[in-house]
Motif scaffolding. Sequence first.
Motif: not given
Length: 379
Positions: A214-215, A238-239, A249-252, A286-290
């Motif tokens: 839930x980003x 995951x939130x 959040x996206x990473x987690x 967000x995409x790069x961190x993922x």
Amino acid sequence: MDFLADWLILIISIAVVGVLLVVGLVTGRARRKPPTTGTDVIARPTGPDVDEAGPTTATATAPAPEKPALDRPEGTASRMKRLRERLSRAQGGLGQGLLALLSRDRLDEDTWESIEDTLLTADVGVTPTQELVGALRTRLRVEGDKNADPRTVLREELVKLVDPDMDRRLQVSGTDGRPGVVLVVGVNGAGKTTTVGKIARILVAEGRTVTLGAADTFRAAAVDQLATWGERVGVEVVRGPEGSDPASVAFEAVKQGVEQGTDTVLIDTAGRLQNKAGLMDELGKVKRVIEKQAPVTEVLLVLDATTGQNGMIQARVFSEIVDVTGIVLTKLDGSAKGGIVVAVQRELGVPVKLVGLGEGADDLAPFDSGAFVDALLGG
């Protein structure tokens, strides 16, 4: 004699008082004796598990709360059949209008202009419209095949226009034991969070394990909504705290998916307005961190079919930021402008992979070019 009488009376009085005191003490003790039964008495447990050498302490255990029954998502085959019927009702007017024009005894310039207007009004786009009209002119007038069925010719040319050769499979599997990661993007109001929940249902119906991220952290309602979708099918969400870093959040979520061996991680992102460069840059972050955890295997852009050509502007900007690999068209049942399917594919060079035709939990299905054209033609 009087003296003796007085002493006798005194002795008798003392004796009487003594007797009364004794009686009072006995009566008081009897009253204070504890009862043999009553609500304050804990009965000794009996049964095969009780130690006969003495009483045991019995601890009452509250019954565990019952888990809510999970939904059983609808399978792909049945939902596609139902959605074809809805698509036919929503888009049949476009196909019927074209057929009525093509079935005229004389296909003059006014008729061809009307055909062009019909296609442009349906948001097919200028270039695809010109291509389709050119192909129809060649087959129905120039080649002069008087026995040609206008419906058959129109269907064949529309299928070519929608491009049946595009790969419309969802890339939901990863490599090297890592999960597939699907990033879902789009502007506010397109139905993005709902789409994430519906995709999760499709994957669960196929027997896949799913984790939701839930980003969209700046909208508490979006996080709660996604949590509800997850609970319905037993999928973990995951939130983070409201207003927290979406990339974190996206990473987690992806990290948890990797650790738990999840098949697919779906990431819901905040709705971005295409004219806010800072927010769009954040989406790129967000995409790069993922991808520090696992490669992003699919980037789905959710577009509202009722927005028409405005959706094309959104599509271009999102594609520049995150390399969109597939389109999800929502609310296609609320628009007669089904030509947006052709226009957006031409604009981005990527396929429409899913279409939404209602508000029901399973009103999302894979896009099929032949079924779409048949629905346009009302058959």
